[in-house]
Write an enzyme that holds these catalytic residues in place. Structure first.
Site, short mmCIF file in Angstrom:
data_model
loop_
_atom_site.label_atom_id
_atom_site.label_comp_id
_atom_site.label_asym_id
_atom_site.label_seq_id
_atom_site.Cartn_x
_atom_site.Cartn_y
_atom_site.Cartn_z
CB SER A 87 -0.84 -0.78 -7.55
OG SER A 87 -0.49 -1.90 -8.34
CE LYS A 146 2.92 -1.77 -9.97
NZ LYS A 146 1.69 -2.57 -10.02
CB SER A 177 -2.54 -3.05 -10.44
OG SER A 177 -3.03 -2.77 -9.16
N1 GLN Z 1 -6.58 -2.50 -6.04
C1 GLN Z 1 -6.35 -3.89 -5.81
C2 GLN Z 1 -5.64 -4.07 -4.48
O1 GLN Z 1 -5.43 -3.11 -3.84
C3 GLN Z 1 -5.55 -4.49 -6.92
C4 GLN Z 1 -4.13 -4.09 -6.88
C5 GLN Z 1 -3.31 -4.78 -7.93
O2 GLN Z 1 -3.81 -5.28 -8.93
N2 GLN Z 1 -2.02 -4.84 -7.68
O3 GLN Z 1 -5.31 -5.12 -4.08
#
Ligand code: GLN
Length: 483
Positions: A150, A75, A174
């Site tokens: 994400s 990532k 995410s």
């Molecule tokens: N969707 C959640 C956020 O926008 C979690 C994102 C994540 O786990 N990085 O914060």
């Protein structure tokens, strides 16, 4: 070749069915063939081939490490020495990291070959990969649907067979939600199990890196090399790393599964609910017993998270000031202009929204009302998990209330987007480990089953997931067109 799991590939490399160079070339070819998915931000062909040749030399000399010659990708939140590390943002589009994240260094030391850096929501803020400066990623199961976020590029890459396994990070879901949306296996470890050093910070008390793979066995192999104490991360926990693969074979007779009733209520799509029910039925066939548990404070997880995570992000992202590194605006008139325009032009809408919310929640006068209150709720949620896990071995439920939604469907409505993490966020607030495994389909799109365990029970989670994968085929299915 690219349809094999990491375990099978390692076997193939060792028995000389193919070389790491051949394997790496096969993946690189697929990456360029499937560019329309937009899963990669940067492909590192030259480096990959160099590492593959080094791996072949090690294999020939008979001193291979567990991952020697296996092509993986990271990532783009993990710093990679000498390679652009963008975090999905215009702010870091020109940033070449001067060092490797611990996770990157550890996987490299274990012999893995790096194919490149994967697309993601900007600074890991999002649930659909649509906030990326580099554009949305497509879900290999339905090119009009999001891959989740994400870690959307990570999940799409594994589903489309563009890498044997990848890294992701999970602050509120995410790793698990995109794994669920793309029909792969994702593991978010216990907070502190995997070093955060060199992993660009979003919300430091919640962020955790982990593996995303086709199978639980592969997740065990990657986690083995990723986990462990790191003196460079003050929240990393000094505790021995068990042999994750050794525990996989344990039968599930007598396993006690708790089903939080709050996970099965209003808001859960009925077709997702039936796939999860079928998954649970499979577990009962394997000898497990299911009992209902209740976690009354779960409904407070999203509001508490959307105070705590933005508060931490507003502090973490203050370092991007246009002075030290990253984007700088053209011809600033003075210092204030430099700060405001660099940040105004470098950050996207969602990131700005989070910084505004976080700064507000931390400001004098609101700190007690919002931030302190959210921290108290966080404790109540941890206590709910503690109670529930005192009488069962693991908790299970859906990963997300729906299957992958359409690109563009929710991006204009932040609240609706935030609700797609309703079953994952509480786990981060408590710091627990959890997995998503493929457990069927609804409307031709994958459904993820979530398994939540006690602190540092990654070995148990992997065992519970692996036994299910021995009995089912969901994790073996390839998206049509990507065979
Ligand atoms: N969707 C959640 C956020 O926008 C979690 C994102 C994540 O786990 N990085 O914060």
């Amino acid at each position: 070749m690219y349809n094999k799991t990491i375990a099978e590939l390692a076997e193939g490399l060792r028995s000389r069915q193919f070389s790491s160079r051949e394997l790496t070339l096969a993946y690189l070819e697929r990456i360029s063939q499937h560019q329309a998915l937009n899963a990669f931000i940067t492909a590192t062909e030259d480096l990959a081939l160099k590492q593959a040749d080094a791996a072949d030399a090690k294999l020939a000399a008979g001193d291979a490490e567990p991952l020697t010659g296996i092509p993986i990708a990271h990532k783009d939140i993990f710093c990679t020495d000498g390679i652009r590390t963008s975090c999905g943002s215009k702010m870091l589009d020109n940033f070449i990291a001067p060092y490797d994240a611990t996770v990157v260094a550890k996987l490299q030391k274990a012999g893995a070959v790096m194919l490149g850096k994967l697309n993601m929501d900007e600074f890991a803020m999002g649930s659909s990969n649509e906030t990326s400066f580099y554009g949305p990623v497509k879900n290999p199961w339905d090119l009009n649907a999001v891959p989740g976020g994400s870690s959307g590029g990570s999940a799409a890459a594994v589903a489309a067979r563009l890498a044997a396994g990848v890294t992701g990070t999970d602050t509120g879901g995410s790793i698990r939600q995109p794994a669920g949306f793309c029909g792969i296996t994702g593991l978010k470890p216990t907070y502190g199990r995997v070093s955060r050093y060199g992993m660009i910070a979003y919300a430091s008390s919640l962020d955790q890196g982990g593996p995303m793979t086709r199978t639980a066995e592969d997740a065990a192999i990657l986690l083995q090399s990723m986990a462990g104490f790191d003196e460079k991360d003050s929240t990393s926990v000094d505790r021995p790393v068990p042999d994750y693969r050794a525990g996989l074979t344990q039968p599930l007779d007598g396993l006690k599964i708790g089903l939080p009733k709050e996970f099965f209520g209003e808001g859960l799509s009925s077709e997702v609910a039936s796939a999860i029910e079928a998954g649970l039925a499979e577990y009962r066939k394997l000898g497990a017993e299911t009992v209902e548990v209740s976690m009354p404070n779960l409904k407070l997880a999203i509001p508490a998270y959307y105070v705590i995570a933005p508060a931490e992000c507003s502090a973490n992202l203050s370092r991007f000031d246009g002075v030290r590194f990253g984007y700088r605006c053209e011809a600033p008139a003075d210092l204030t202009d430099l700060y405001t325009r660099s940040r105004g032009e470098g950050f996207g809408r969602e990131v700005k929204r989070r910084i505004l919310m976080g700064t507000y929640a931390l400001s004098a006068g609101y700190y007690d009302a919002y931030y302190i209150k959210a921290q108290k709720i966080r404790r109540l949620i941890s206590d709910d998990f503690k109670n529930a896990l005192s009488s069962v071995d693991v908790l299970m439920g859906p990963v997300a209330p729906s299957v992958a939604f359409g690109i563009g469907e929710k991006i204009g409505n932040p609240i609706e987007m935030y609700l797609s993490d309703i079953y994952t966020i509480a786990v981060n607030l408590a710091g627990l480990p959890a997995m998503s495994i493929p457990a069927g389909f609804a409307s031709d799109k994958p459904v993820g089953l979530q398994i939540i365990g006690n602190y540092f029970a990654e070995d148990r989670l992997l065992n519970v997931a692996h036994q299910y994968q021995l009995a089912t085929q969901w994790h073996q299915l390839t998206p049509p067109g990507f065979e």
